[in-house]
Scaffold this active site. Structure first.
Site, PDB file in Angstrom:
ATOM      1  N   ALA A  35       0.818  -1.226   0.000  1.00 52.89           N
ATOM      2  CA  ALA A  35       0.000   0.000   0.000  1.00 52.89           C
ATOM      3  C   ALA A  35       0.850   1.274   0.000  1.00 52.89           C
ATOM      4  O   ALA A  35       0.357   2.343  -0.348  1.00 52.89           O
ATOM      5  CB  ALA A  35      -0.907   0.010   1.233  1.00 52.89           C
ATOM      6  N   LEU A  41      -3.598   0.570   8.339  1.00 52.09           N
ATOM      7  CA  LEU A  41      -2.372  -0.211   8.147  1.00 52.09           C
ATOM      8  C   LEU A  41      -1.636  -0.381   9.461  1.00 52.09           C
ATOM      9  O   LEU A  41      -1.585   0.535  10.275  1.00 52.09           O
ATOM     10  CB  LEU A  41      -1.419   0.517   7.194  1.00 52.09           C
ATOM     11  CG  LEU A  41      -1.740   0.562   5.709  1.00 52.09           C
ATOM     12  CD1 LEU A  41      -0.551   1.150   4.950  1.00 52.09           C
ATOM     13  CD2 LEU A  41      -2.064  -0.818   5.169  1.00 52.09           C
ATOM     14  N   ALA A  42      -1.077  -1.551   9.657  1.00 51.04           N
ATOM     15  CA  ALA A  42      -0.118  -1.754  10.750  1.00 51.04           C
ATOM     16  C   ALA A  42       1.035  -2.502  10.113  1.00 51.04           C
ATOM     17  O   ALA A  42       0.863  -3.625   9.645  1.00 51.04           O
ATOM     18  CB  ALA A  42      -0.742  -2.565  11.875  1.00 51.04           C
ATOM     19  N   TYR A  53      -4.251   4.340  18.813  1.00 47.16           N
ATOM     20  CA  TYR A  53      -4.467   3.908  20.186  1.00 47.16           C
ATOM     21  C   TYR A  53      -3.827   4.962  21.076  1.00 47.16           C
ATOM     22  O   TYR A  53      -2.672   5.327  20.863  1.00 47.16           O
ATOM     23  CB  TYR A  53      -3.836   2.522  20.438  1.00 47.16           C
ATOM     24  CG  TYR A  53      -3.999   2.086  21.869  1.00 47.16           C
ATOM     25  CD1 TYR A  53      -5.261   1.754  22.363  1.00 47.16           C
ATOM     26  CD2 TYR A  53      -2.915   2.045  22.743  1.00 47.16           C
ATOM     27  CE1 TYR A  53      -5.434   1.383  23.691  1.00 47.16           C
ATOM     28  CE2 TYR A  53      -3.082   1.669  24.068  1.00 47.16           C
ATOM     29  CZ  TYR A  53      -4.345   1.336  24.532  1.00 47.16           C
ATOM     30  OH  TYR A  53      -4.520   0.979  25.849  1.00 47.16           O
ATOM     31  N   TYR A 101       3.612   2.939  24.764  1.00 46.74           N
ATOM     32  CA  TYR A 101       2.798   3.188  23.575  1.00 46.74           C
ATOM     33  C   TYR A 101       2.588   4.691  23.351  1.00 46.74           C
ATOM     34  O   TYR A 101       3.250   5.302  22.527  1.00 46.74           O
ATOM     35  CB  TYR A 101       1.449   2.427  23.644  1.00 46.74           C
ATOM     36  CG  TYR A 101       0.847   2.297  22.272  1.00 46.74           C
ATOM     37  CD1 TYR A 101       0.880   1.088  21.571  1.00 46.74           C
ATOM     38  CD2 TYR A 101       0.262   3.396  21.635  1.00 46.74           C
ATOM     39  CE1 TYR A 101       0.359   0.990  20.277  1.00 46.74           C
ATOM     40  CE2 TYR A 101      -0.255   3.301  20.355  1.00 46.74           C
ATOM     41  CZ  TYR A 101      -0.211   2.104  19.691  1.00 46.74           C
ATOM     42  OH  TYR A 101      -0.716   2.013  18.420  1.00 46.74           O
ATOM     43  N   LYS A 113       1.784   8.133  15.963  1.00 45.93           N
ATOM     44  CA  LYS A 113       0.334   8.339  15.987  1.00 45.93           C
ATOM     45  C   LYS A 113      -0.010   9.826  16.143  1.00 45.93           C
ATOM     46  O   LYS A 113      -1.020  10.285  15.623  1.00 45.93           O
ATOM     47  CB  LYS A 113      -0.301   7.522  17.119  1.00 45.93           C
ATOM     48  CG  LYS A 113      -0.215   6.005  16.889  1.00 45.93           C
ATOM     49  CD  LYS A 113      -1.031   5.568  15.700  1.00 45.93           C
ATOM     50  CE  LYS A 113      -1.110   4.073  15.532  1.00 45.93           C
ATOM     51  NZ  LYS A 113      -1.832   3.684  14.316  1.00 45.93           N
ATOM     52  N   LEU A 144      -7.021  -4.290  21.766  1.00 46.40           N
ATOM     53  CA  LEU A 144      -7.438  -5.689  21.757  1.00 46.40           C
ATOM     54  C   LEU A 144      -6.482  -6.531  20.943  1.00 46.40           C
ATOM     55  O   LEU A 144      -5.559  -6.026  20.327  1.00 46.40           O
ATOM     56  CB  LEU A 144      -8.890  -5.859  21.317  1.00 46.40           C
ATOM     57  CG  LEU A 144      -9.504  -4.978  20.270  1.00 46.40           C
ATOM     58  CD1 LEU A 144      -9.115  -5.473  18.924  1.00 46.40           C
ATOM     59  CD2 LEU A 144     -10.997  -5.049  20.441  1.00 46.40           C
TER      60      LEU A 144
HETATM   61  P1  NAD Z   1      -3.624  -5.884  11.850  1.00 49.02           P
HETATM   62  O1  NAD Z   1      -2.218  -6.386  11.898  1.00 49.02           O
HETATM   63  O2  NAD Z   1      -4.714  -6.824  12.215  1.00 49.02           O
HETATM   64  O3  NAD Z   1      -3.956  -5.330  10.364  1.00 49.02           O
HETATM   65  C1  NAD Z   1      -3.030  -4.673   9.567  1.00 49.02           C
HETATM   66  C2  NAD Z   1      -3.523  -4.607   8.132  1.00 49.02           C
HETATM   67  O4  NAD Z   1      -2.554  -3.881   7.358  1.00 49.02           O
HETATM   68  C3  NAD Z   1      -3.684  -5.963   7.429  1.00 49.02           C
HETATM   69  O5  NAD Z   1      -4.800  -5.920   6.561  1.00 49.02           O
HETATM   70  C4  NAD Z   1      -2.407  -6.069   6.581  1.00 49.02           C
HETATM   71  O6  NAD Z   1      -2.537  -6.920   5.435  1.00 49.02           O
HETATM   72  C5  NAD Z   1      -2.244  -4.629   6.192  1.00 49.02           C
HETATM   73  N1  NAD Z   1      -0.887  -4.262   5.770  1.00 49.02           N
HETATM   74  C6  NAD Z   1       0.258  -4.272   6.507  1.00 49.02           C
HETATM   75  N2  NAD Z   1       1.284  -3.824   5.760  1.00 49.02           N
HETATM   76  C7  NAD Z   1       0.786  -3.521   4.527  1.00 49.02           C
HETATM   77  C8  NAD Z   1       1.343  -3.016   3.329  1.00 49.02           C
HETATM   78  N3  NAD Z   1       2.634  -2.703   3.225  1.00 49.02           N
HETATM   79  N4  NAD Z   1       0.521  -2.864   2.262  1.00 49.02           N
HETATM   80  C9  NAD Z   1      -0.802  -3.192   2.317  1.00 49.02           C
HETATM   81  N5  NAD Z   1      -1.382  -3.644   3.448  1.00 49.02           N
HETATM   82  C10 NAD Z   1      -0.595  -3.819   4.532  1.00 49.02           C
HETATM   83  O7  NAD Z   1      -3.631  -4.577  12.729  1.00 49.02           O
HETATM   84  P2  NAD Z   1      -4.738  -3.811  13.610  1.00 49.02           P
HETATM   85  O8  NAD Z   1      -4.427  -4.056  15.035  1.00 49.02           O
HETATM   86  O9  NAD Z   1      -6.086  -4.024  13.084  1.00 49.02           O
HETATM   87  O10 NAD Z   1      -4.287  -2.308  13.330  1.00 49.02           O
HETATM   88  C11 NAD Z   1      -4.894  -1.472  12.385  1.00 49.02           C
HETATM   89  C12 NAD Z   1      -4.755  -0.047  12.866  1.00 49.02           C
HETATM   90  O11 NAD Z   1      -5.499   0.095  14.088  1.00 49.02           O
HETATM   91  C13 NAD Z   1      -3.309   0.357  13.185  1.00 49.02           C
HETATM   92  O12 NAD Z   1      -3.100   1.692  12.789  1.00 49.02           O
HETATM   93  C14 NAD Z   1      -3.255   0.237  14.701  1.00 49.02           C
HETATM   94  O13 NAD Z   1      -2.275   1.073  15.278  1.00 49.02           O
HETATM   95  C15 NAD Z   1      -4.664   0.698  15.067  1.00 49.02           C
HETATM   96  N6  NAD Z   1      -5.130   0.292  16.429  1.00 49.02           N
HETATM   97  C16 NAD Z   1      -4.945  -0.985  16.886  1.00 49.02           C
HETATM   98  C17 NAD Z   1      -5.347  -1.301  18.187  1.00 49.02           C
HETATM   99  C18 NAD Z   1      -5.168  -2.692  18.756  1.00 49.02           C
HETATM  100  O14 NAD Z   1      -5.238  -2.866  19.980  1.00 49.02           O
HETATM  101  N7  NAD Z   1      -4.980  -3.697  17.941  1.00 49.02           N
HETATM  102  C19 NAD Z   1      -5.966  -0.331  18.997  1.00 49.02           C
HETATM  103  C20 NAD Z   1      -6.180   0.939  18.467  1.00 49.02           C
HETATM  104  C21 NAD Z   1      -5.744   1.251  17.183  1.00 49.02           C
END
Ligand code: NAD
Length: 392
Positions: free
Chosen positions: A112, A139-140, A225, A235, A244, A273
């Site tokens: 991406a 994205l993460a 987060y 964090y 962030k 989570l």
């Molecule tokens: P996750 O790892 O489940 O999902 C990450 C997504 O990014 C996947 O679909 C993966 O295929 C995609 N991805 C990664 N690198 C990529 C690339 N180079 N090109 C295309 N796609 C790519 O992560 P998540 O926990 O759902 O996190 C998503 C967002 O939510 C992040 O910004 C994270 O900081 C934020 N967030 C997470 C939490 C938590 O506790 N998990 C809490 C609050 C916010």
């Protein structure tokens, strides 16, 4: 192939196609049970669509509002001998369910961050959707290759300013112990902002606007987060927190640059989570095991789909958004309120190797962790021979 979980440290290296499908179906059922959600998005681009919060966003848009969805993700396809990644199977299942419902669903698997993938996305929007009216940025990633310079930046998970010693739980060794995390260098902070900050979100919106595929009044949100004192040193006030913070700058820049289109950009703060991304962060498995315990007792426990359904119906398409002083949507109040945090802190202070499993909900954490990869799901026969080669 008979597929059993292969857990290595904080990751599971395989995934179960039938289990992933069951987990996607469960999230779809949850959204369907919410009844009529009212007006919402029609054509949605989800960047990071295959797992965690991005997948829940895609499911909510499609099955809550009947939206067409184009997903972008970075997943591995299965081979005869090796399973695909969970995100691969989730996407295949999502496509199947969306097609059954007569909803347009397409997914581009690739990087991406690259210009090529952005261009391909724009072509698909032009061909099948016309314009998008919602862009989710979820994205993460541990690294990003910057288009143009070709430089690959890596993100780090380190405190800022000074070393930090805290408790952690090693999921591999079943051990509670102290860890000391050394502070990040200035370069590591900068590089983490490059990977997980708002630059790429802005580049996406610029590319979409320049190509004329953003609808008037398009909404966009990127997920963050924020947490509270217990997680701030690792964090909120650490390298990832600095990245962030850059999302707030990017949201304002997006609103300013695309004022002619009346683009609405918000950062959305979600609760902690278990996802593939969060299980890689030191301290988080311990913290999340404790919040699961406290929030389940309080009756406030939520997963990705509950959080995102709430974000859509209350904030993105509702009239009762909770906004903070930085114009962020806040969906994390049930976790970050003082009373709940005090209960978590009390448990945190008491946790030892001996009492960890009594004081925490690690079994709930572990179940959710396995479920991310399609394992430990009721009704799935894990002794059955399944074909790993699922396509979409
Ligand atoms: P996750 O790892 O489940 O999902 C990450 C997504 O990014 C996947 O679909 C993966 O295929 C995609 N991805 C990664 N690198 C990529 C690339 N180079 N090109 C295309 N796609 C790519 O992560 P998540 O926990 O759902 O996190 C998503 C967002 O939510 C992040 O910004 C994270 O900081 C934020 N967030 C997470 C939490 C938590 O506790 N998990 C809490 C609050 C916010």
């Amino acid at each position: 192939m008979i597929i059993k979980p292969k857990v290595r440290g904080f990751i599971c290296t395989n995934a179960h196609p039938v289990g992933c499908e069951a987990s996607v179906a469960e999230q779809i059922d949850y959204v369907r049970q919410q009844g009529e959600l009212g007006d919402g998005p029609k054509n949605v681009l989800i960047i990071g669509s295959s797992t965690g919060y991005g997948l829940a966003s895609r499911i909510t848009a499609a099955f809550g509002y009947g939206a067409n969805t184009l997903g972008v993700c970075f997943e591995k396809a299965p081979t005869e001998r090796k399973t695909g990644t969970a995100g691969w199977y989730n996407t295949a299942a999502f496509h199947r369910f969306a097609n059954e419902q007569g909803l347009y669903a397409d997914t581009i698997n690739g990087d991406a961050f690259s210009n090529e993938l952005k261009a391909e996305t724009i072509e698909r929007i032009k061909a099948h959707m016309g314009k998008v009216d919602l862009v989710i940025y979820s994205l993460a990633s541990p690294r990003r290759t910057e288009p143009g310079s070709g430089i690959t930046y890596k993100s780090t998970l380190k405190p800022v300013g000074q070393a930090y010693t805290t408790k952690t739980y090693d999921t591999d060794k079943d051990k509670v112990h102290d860890i000391t995390l050394e502070p990040a260098s200035d370069e590591e902070i900068r590089d983490t902002i490059k990977v997980m900050g708002g630059e790429d979100w802005e580049l996406w919106l610029d590319a979409l606007a320049d190509a004329g595929v953003l609808a008037q009044g398009c909404k966009t949100t990127a997920y963050t987060y924020i947490g509270k004192a217990l997680t701030w040193p690792i964090y909120g006030q650490a390298t990832i927190g600095k990245a962030k913070e850059d999302l707030d700058r990017a949201a304002a820049a997006i609103i300013g640059k695309h004022a002619d289109l009346l683009v609405e950009a918000h950062v959305s703060s979600l609760k902690a989570l278990v996802t593939q991304a969060s299980s890689a962060i030191p301290v988080m498995p311990l913290y999340i095991s404790l919040i699961y315990k406290v929030m389940k007792e309080e009756g406030t426990h939520e997963g990705c789909i509950e959080q995102i359904k709430g974000l859509f119906s209350q904030c993105l398409y509702g009239t009762t958004p909770t906004l903070d002083e930085a114009n962020r949507f806040r969906m994390d109040g049930k976790e970050t309120n003082d009373e709940t945090q005090a209960k978590i802190k009390a448990l945190w202070d008491q946790v030892t190797q001996e009492n960890f499993h009594q004081l925490s909900d690690y079994s709930g954490y572990h179940h959710e962790f396995l479920k991310l990869f399609g394992f430990d799901i009721d009704g799935v026969d894990y002794d059955a021979d399944v074909d790993p080669q699922v396509s979409w």
